[in-house]
Design an enzyme around this catalytic site. Structure first.
Site, PDB file in Angstrom:
ATOM      1  N   GLU A 162      24.126  24.899 -18.841  1.00 60.52           N
ATOM      2  CA  GLU A 162      24.166  23.895 -17.761  1.00 60.52           C
ATOM      3  C   GLU A 162      22.967  24.047 -16.856  1.00 60.52           C
ATOM      4  OE1 GLU A 162      24.562  21.997 -14.069  1.00 60.52           O
ATOM      5  OE2 GLU A 162      24.565  24.170 -14.269  1.00 60.52           O
ATOM      6  N   GLU A 163      22.585  25.297 -16.578  1.00 61.40           N
ATOM      7  CA  GLU A 163      21.561  25.535 -15.551  1.00 61.40           C
ATOM      8  C   GLU A 163      20.216  24.902 -15.898  1.00 61.40           C
ATOM      9  OE1 GLU A 163      22.015  26.638 -12.672  1.00 61.40           O
ATOM     10  OE2 GLU A 163      23.914  27.721 -12.734  1.00 61.40           O
ATOM     11  N   ASP A 190      26.968  29.530 -18.726  1.00 62.49           N
ATOM     12  CA  ASP A 190      25.743  30.321 -18.565  1.00 62.49           C
ATOM     13  C   ASP A 190      25.609  30.964 -17.190  1.00 62.49           C
ATOM     14  OD1 ASP A 190      25.546  27.613 -17.803  1.00 62.49           O
ATOM     15  OD2 ASP A 190      23.366  27.598 -17.978  1.00 62.49           O
TER      16      ASP A 190
HETATM   17 ZN   LIG Z   1      23.879  26.685 -10.858  1.00 64.01          ZN
HETATM   18 ZN   LIG Z   2      26.799  25.826 -11.632  1.00 68.18          ZN
END
Ligand SMILES: [Zn+2]
Ligand SMILES: [Zn+2]
Length: 440
Positions: A163-164, A105
């Site tokens: 992930e963020e 992402d």
């Molecule tokens: Zn990041």
């Molecule tokens: Zn990252």
């Protein structure tokens, strides 16, 4: 990775090398040659990914590109695992199962760099280097597939969404990442560094990255006229006390040797000068490494907020309401034995001077969840230098500031960052797949 703080690193003293456990060095031939030959097409893939960033949980095209790349290499590919997650498997006889993870992402940031392959998507940018991670992942998959005669076991290449916002790892695990697919004996990942020079890598054994809890606290009061405070319980005064009291938790309740942060990042309440509002909202981030300290901090925040509300004269029903904002991240633990083994492999691959031992950092990574499944899986994430060495030197001399991760000006140097990532990750994977199963 969530917003960056300074990394402090130190070189290992030479003598330490001789204290490291014996590592299975990859008996590899051909990694450097394959990487050298494939670097131009990897750079082209990187630029394509950089130009087409997608936000968390929207990685539709990115995941399709990665799935196609792995299929072309002969992997058995499954898409839509825990959202847009991709799992590519290659079985090659009996042996360990090694998982290699990338995230996919991008961030809601307008890119302000001057690279010719600048983001084509307004307001969205790969500012955390996940485009580099994906390219290294694909390059590693290519090396591993081409050197099949040098290893036995199974590789599982995971492209993880989101992930963020901390959603992706959790979603993929909940969707059977370790049950529908072979459960890994080892899990590896890397993350770009915005301070290490390109051509180098860094590592830290043990607790490396922090846990993250983002909290919103709604502080209630009893509103009224600003000229008659005696008829109110002022939530602005109460919130001010809570914010100050929160600062004492770490300084008075946590050992000075344990890193921990409570930062209040926003306060919102009230509309004009002569009205005492009925509530105020604050948001804060809580970061530390050890689970028991994390639990202590979360309990103490509630205790302080309730205690100040009680002191202000509120009833328990009116005590502040605390809720988590988004997903939490557990702290990232790099298995010490695995990490020292991999560090030895990196030294052999890049040379001693290009491998650095790092201090731990108070940023977070949801890759931490892979290692926290029961029974625990030895897991390691390492740092990949991406900064032009001249810029590192200039920054050290105070002549420039390096653009941080999550900044609109972050520009990794694709070459040698990407080939360095592919060489180190490939060597790491091969070294694990060349171990005898009983060794681990
Ligand atoms: Zn990041
Ligand atoms: Zn990252």
């Amino acid at each position: 990775m969530t917003p960056h703080i300074d990394i402090y690193f130190r070189c290992l003293v030479t003598a330490m090398i001789f204290c490291l456990p014996a590592a299975a060095q990859p008996q590899s031939s051909g990694i450097a040659e394959i990487v050298h030959a494939e670097t131009p097409e990897l750079i082209a893939l990187y630029q394509q990914l950089h130009q087409h960033p997608e936000l968390s949980e929207q990685e539709k095209e990115t995941s399709r590109v990665l799935a196609d790349e792995l299929r072309a290499l002969g992997f058995d590919v499954t898409e839509r695992v825990g959202g847009y997650g991709v799992v590519g498997m290659m079985k090659n006889g009996g042996g360990p199962v090694v998982l290699v993870r990338t995230d996919m992402d991008a961030l809601p940031i307008t890119e302000l760099t001057e690279v010719p392959y600048i983001s084509n998507v307004p307001g969205v940018m790969h500012a955390c280097g996940h485009d580099v991670h994906m390219t290294v992942w694909k390059g590693t998959a290519s090396v591993v597939s081409k050197l099949r005669d040098q290893w036995r076991g199974t590789v599982v290449f995971v492209a993880q969404p989101a992930e963020e916002n901390g959603v992706g790892a959790k979603s993929m695990l909940a969707d059977g990442l370790f049950t529908r697919f072979p459960r890994p004996d080892y899990a590896l990942a890397l993350h770009v560094s915005s301070v290490l020079p390109a051509g180098t890598v860094g590592y830290h054994a043990g607790m490396f990255l922090a846990s993250i809890d983002n909290l919103t606290i709604t502080v209630k009061g009893r509103g009224g006229h600003g000229a008659a405070p005696q008829q109110t319980i002022d939530p602005i005064v109460l919130t001010s006390k809570i914010v100050l009291s929160l600062q004492s938790i770490i300084s008075r309740e946590i050992a000075p040797t344990e890193p921990a942060v409570i930062s209040v990042g926003s306060i919102h309440g009230g509309s004009r000068s002569n009205i005492i509002p009925s509530e105020v909202e604050i948001s804060l981030t809580v970061r530390t490494f050890e689970d028991h300290i994390r639990e202590h901090l979360l309990r103490a925040i509630k205790r302080v907020a309730d205690g100040e509300a009680h002191a202000a004269g509120l009833t328990p029903e009116e005590y502040p309401h605390i809720k988590h904002e988004g997903e939490s991240f557990p702290s990232m633990y790099n298995d010490p034995k695995l990490t020292e083994q991999m560090a030895a492999v990196f030294r052999q691959t890049l040379g001693e001077q290009h491998v650095r031992e790092l201090s731990r950092e108070l940023v977070g990574e949801d890759f931490a969840r892979y290692g926290r499944e029961q029974p625990p899986i030895p897991t390691m994430i390492y740092s990949l230098g991406t900064v032009h060495p001249d810029h590192v030197t200039a920054a050290a001399a105070g002549q420039m500031t390096l653009p941080p991760l999550h900044g609109s000006l972050y520009v990794p140097v694709p070459d040698p960052s990407i080939p360095t990532g592919v060489k180190t990750m490939s060597a790491a994977v091969l070294s694990l797949l060349q171990q005898k199963l009983e060794d681990h």
